[in-house]
Design an enzyme around this catalytic site. Sequence first.
Site, PDB file in Angstrom:
ATOM      1  N   CYS A  53       0.840  -1.161  -0.009  1.00 19.61           N
ATOM      2  CA  CYS A  53       0.084   0.031   0.023  1.00 19.61           C
ATOM      3  C   CYS A  53       0.896   1.435  -0.029  1.00 19.61           C
ATOM      4  CB  CYS A  53      -1.014   0.024   1.147  1.00 19.61           C
ATOM      5  SG  CYS A  53      -2.145  -1.387   1.399  1.00 19.61           S
ATOM      6  N   TYR A  85       0.195   4.090   0.985  1.00 20.20           N
ATOM      7  CA  TYR A  85       0.442   4.886   2.056  1.00 20.20           C
ATOM      8  C   TYR A  85       0.817   4.267   3.531  1.00 20.20           C
ATOM      9  CZ  TYR A  85      -4.520   2.870   2.722  1.00 20.20           C
ATOM     10  OH  TYR A  85      -5.486   2.027   2.796  1.00 20.20           O
ATOM     11  N   ARG A  95      -4.383   0.601  -2.244  1.00 19.64           N
ATOM     12  CA  ARG A  95      -4.083  -0.564  -1.888  1.00 19.64           C
ATOM     13  C   ARG A  95      -3.882  -1.812  -2.690  1.00 19.64           C
ATOM     14  NH1 ARG A  95      -5.009  -0.978   3.374  1.00 19.64           N
ATOM     15  NH2 ARG A  95      -5.140  -3.226   3.493  1.00 19.64           N
ATOM     16  N   CYS A 151      -2.276   6.820  28.108  1.00 24.27           N
ATOM     17  CA  CYS A 151      -1.791   5.728  27.041  1.00 24.27           C
ATOM     18  C   CYS A 151      -1.423   4.615  27.893  1.00 24.27           C
ATOM     19  CB  CYS A 151      -0.804   6.279  26.134  1.00 24.27           C
ATOM     20  SG  CYS A 151      -1.645   7.964  25.154  1.00 24.27           S
ATOM     21  N   CYS A 181       2.878   0.996  22.441  1.00 24.76           N
ATOM     22  CA  CYS A 181       1.915   1.518  21.537  1.00 24.76           C
ATOM     23  C   CYS A 181       2.357   0.849  20.213  1.00 24.76           C
ATOM     24  CB  CYS A 181       1.741   3.012  21.723  1.00 24.76           C
ATOM     25  SG  CYS A 181       0.798   3.728  20.375  1.00 24.76           S
ATOM     26  N   ASP A 182       1.382   0.957  19.254  1.00 26.23           N
ATOM     27  CA  ASP A 182       1.696   0.300  17.929  1.00 26.23           C
ATOM     28  C   ASP A 182       2.211   1.610  17.068  1.00 26.23           C
ATOM     29  OD1 ASP A 182       1.632  -1.376  15.866  1.00 26.23           O
ATOM     30  OD2 ASP A 182      -0.130  -0.611  15.205  1.00 26.23           O
ATOM     31  N   CYS A 240      -5.697  23.103  24.737  1.00 28.55           N
ATOM     32  CA  CYS A 240      -6.512  22.232  25.503  1.00 28.55           C
ATOM     33  C   CYS A 240      -7.348  22.520  26.506  1.00 28.55           C
ATOM     34  CB  CYS A 240      -5.780  20.589  25.365  1.00 28.55           C
ATOM     35  SG  CYS A 240      -5.190  20.235  24.012  1.00 28.55           S
ATOM     36  N   CYS A 283      -4.310  12.167  20.349  1.00 25.93           N
ATOM     37  CA  CYS A 283      -3.365  11.246  20.163  1.00 25.93           C
ATOM     38  C   CYS A 283      -2.093  11.572  20.215  1.00 25.93           C
ATOM     39  CB  CYS A 283      -3.687  10.347  18.979  1.00 25.93           C
ATOM     40  SG  CYS A 283      -2.749   8.810  18.848  1.00 25.93           S
ATOM     41  N   CYS A 306      -7.204  18.033  15.295  1.00 23.86           N
ATOM     42  CA  CYS A 306      -7.720  18.718  16.110  1.00 23.86           C
ATOM     43  C   CYS A 306      -9.140  19.629  15.737  1.00 23.86           C
ATOM     44  CB  CYS A 306      -6.910  19.808  16.896  1.00 23.86           C
ATOM     45  SG  CYS A 306      -7.709  20.843  18.163  1.00 23.86           S
TER      46      CYS A 306
END
Length: 383
Positions: A32, A34, A148, A271, A286-287, A327, A340, A358
């Site tokens: 892919c 992207y 893809r 997280c 985290c991934d 924020c 995130c 945002c």
Amino acid sequence: MVNITEKPLSGPIGRIGSLLIKPASALCNLDCSYCFYLDRDSDPYRTQPQRRMSQETLEKLVESWLAYSYPQSTFAFQGGEPTLCGPEFFARLCELQKQYGRNGQSVSNSLQTNGVLLNERWCEIFRQYNFLLGISLDGPEPVHDLHRVNKEGRGSWRHVIRAVELLQKRRVEFNALCVVSTANVERPRELYKFYKSLGIHHIQFIPLAEFDQDGNPLPFTPTPEQYGRFLCEMFGIWWPDIKRVRIRFFDNLAESIAGVKPGACNLHESCDSYVVVEYNGDVYPCDFFVESDWKLGNIHADSWIDMARRQTRYQFAAMKGIHHAACDACEYQPICQGGCPHLRRARYGNVEDLDYYCQSYKMLFENGVGKLTKEVAKLSGRG
């Protein structure tokens, strides 16, 4: 590593709640355009040509995780492409879960796939062991096949549709994951009709956010305004179908409004809800942060209790609280929790920045929070 010692968490972080397992690491049978996994300089495993989880690592993973996570144990498989490990790898997984599980223990399995390799044997395993599948499908053929593609540059849409039809025929539970890019961000109504025409009523939308070294969005990355319009229009289309179609982000917003911890970790206060297990047993928080600085340990050398208590995990969890000053004055901060950290650092490398999307979220919140709040109140008997 980011220095966060000046902004500690307000309380202790919890136990590790679930696993995201990459049995083939970032390897994939598609190419892919992207993809954010392959060829990253920060990938600790980029020089390893063969990445498959061994039987020894699989057994250690199952045995140790079931002991730690009792009575509710969640295994989620992703990649790259996890089906590269073959169906018998997952049949063995389930046998090990039966071997090491205890009375009263609930075990759930899920798998995210591009669908290309699925066949009758896969469906037999998924059906027998009640797997929940996510199928990557970006929309109608011209949209999906724009990015893809396989290693020869050919589109994968026909293979995916064949997989969808097979899963439906074999009554395997699945949902669709759609990557939102410039190819489909202006086509929410077309996408919605497309998924409904296939009989798909559970959908997840993931926006692309990839940038060059100067922070400029890559050509397939939507602008915040584009994605905001997409969310608002999709919400308007979906609202009359609220009882029949599930869109994950909208469900997560309703959960947040109701005071329930949302299913999506980007809406959590910190997280710390899950960890990633790489093919060799290495563990990360985290991934999007499978990077040497954030490694928590390895399942062959470290216990889950020790990895859960590592200072590195505390530092990572607290990073969510280093949000932009804007924020603190935002009325929607209790819902989005500053966004995130990956999407905050994605453009310029600073977790203190605003989430790239945002503006998109604010556009949706202004249009949808009121309706969702009324719906939540009605369902809870307060409306």
